[in-house]
Design an enzyme around this catalytic site. Structure first.
Site, short mmCIF file in Angstrom:
data_model
loop_
_atom_site.label_atom_id
_atom_site.label_comp_id
_atom_site.label_asym_id
_atom_site.label_seq_id
_atom_site.Cartn_x
_atom_site.Cartn_y
_atom_site.Cartn_z
N ALA A 78 0.64 -0.81 -0.08
CA ALA A 78 -0.61 -0.40 0.21
C ALA A 78 0.71 1.13 -0.14
CB ALA A 78 -1.51 -0.28 1.29
N ARG A 79 1.52 1.84 1.14
CA ARG A 79 2.44 2.53 1.87
C ARG A 79 3.13 2.35 2.99
NH1 ARG A 79 0.53 3.38 -3.29
NH2 ARG A 79 -0.58 5.67 -3.81
N GLU B 69 11.68 6.47 0.72
CA GLU B 69 11.73 5.83 -0.60
C GLU B 69 12.59 6.89 -1.31
OE1 GLU B 69 7.72 4.90 -1.85
OE2 GLU B 69 7.53 3.29 -0.70
N HIS C 236 9.31 0.41 -5.47
CA HIS C 236 8.23 0.49 -5.19
C HIS C 236 7.21 0.63 -6.82
CE1 HIS C 236 4.74 3.48 -3.77
NE2 HIS C 236 4.50 2.46 -4.57
#
Length: 325
Positions: A32-33, A62, A80
């Site tokens: 998700a995050r 990130e 990601h």
């Protein structure tokens, strides 16, 4: 498996206490995050065997190139880049091409980031009204002698419960089309409207007496209204020039005010026929019998000034206007 956005409420959602309540056979998946999982607490839980394993492609910071979590054997991590698959990239290219074709065709590009495109539930439903609103805006301008500086838009029925900013811009596009010489789109239309001093006021009402959905545009004393009808959501003009109609808007139209007396429709047909203009459809609006009436007529070609003059010079016809949508 986590499927939540990153918000102040979800930051650190999976912390040391939450991990302690999980079974030793549990696996945690977070795609998700980053930040939703406390990475220090996760590292400890994995190292100590409190849970069986984890799979991650998001991190608090990130890009992440170094983390204690990477050293554990019971963790699968990827950058990601969930969309970086052959299938996803192929689909992205197809979507881009489809959206470009949509925009060039004058329809609503559903994935534009700098246009008021409706999002979420009801987005496609709302987008279906865009063409109707643009036609109403154009019609309002061409039927108004003295345009004011305020466009009032009222949404009634089901459509009133959604984000209608796209429809606001669509109505402005139709209104401005005859005023400007540059192409209009969903990005530049609001700015051009502001440059010309046009103000837009909107209102929403869930109640609609006669139609499931109704869009009404007003400028000064002039009003036009329309709806979408049937399973095909076909646009219908239902009010103009102070009269109720029921006609599908077409590219070439003729609007007439006349006396409500026998023979007026016949006279109209004769005059158009003499000038080689074919009638596609017609709707008649009237007040009290014998008072005033109006006709909305779709035709196969533009109605020239010569034909308009012939109509208004005929007894019983008060006004005739050619409209091109």
């Amino acid at each position: 498996s986590l499927h939540v956005p990153r918000t102040p409420q979800t930051m650190g959602l999976v912390n040391e206490d939450a991990l302690a309540k999980m079974k030793p056979t549990a696996y945690l998946i977070n795609v998700a995050r980053g930040g939703i999982v406390d990475e220090t607490a996760l590292y400890n839980a994995l190292k100590e065997g409190a849970i069986a394993g984890a799979a991650l492609d998001v991190f608090a910071e990130e890009p992440t190139t170094d983390s204690p979590i990477f050293t554990l054997p019971n963790v699968v991590v990827t950058p990601h880049l969930g969309a970086s698959t052959v299938e996803a990239q192929d689909r992205a290219g197809i979507t881009v091409a489809e959206q470009v074709a949509t925009a060039l065709g004058g329809a609503v590009p559903m994935h534009a980031i700098n246009a008021p495109v409706p999002m979420g539930e009801g987005a496609e439903f709302v987008a279906q009204f865009s063409g109707l609103c643009e036609a109403l805006g154009s019609l309002l301008y061409q039927l108004t002698d003295h345009t004011g500086d305020t466009l009032r838009i009222e949404y009634r029925g089901e459509v009133a419960g959604f984000d209608t900013r796209l429809l606001d811009v669509s109505a402005q596009k139709g209104l401005l089309a005859s005023m400007v010489f540059e192409p209009l789109n969903f990005v530049n239309t609001p700015a051009l409207a502001r440059e010309r001093g046009l103000k837009v006021e909107t209102s929403h009402s869930s109640e609609s007496a006669d139609y499931t959905n109704l869009v009404e545009l007003r400028m000064g004393e002039n009003t036009v209204s329309g709806t979408l009808f049937g399973p095909r959501m076909q646009p219908r003009l239902v009010e103009a020039m102070g009269f109720d109609f029921d006609v599908v808007p077409e590219k070439h139209m003729l609007f007439i005010r006349n006396e409500d007396r026998p023979g007026m429709i016949g006279k109209l047909g004769s005059i158009l026929g003499e000038h080689g203009i074919n009638i596609g459809n017609m709707a008649v609006g009237r007040g009290e019998p014998g008072s005033r009436a109006a006709m909305a007529v779709t035709v196969d070609e533009p109605v020239t000034e010569e034909v308009l003059n012939a109509l208004v010079e005929t007894p019983g016809f008060d006004d005739a206007r050619s409209v091109t949508l």
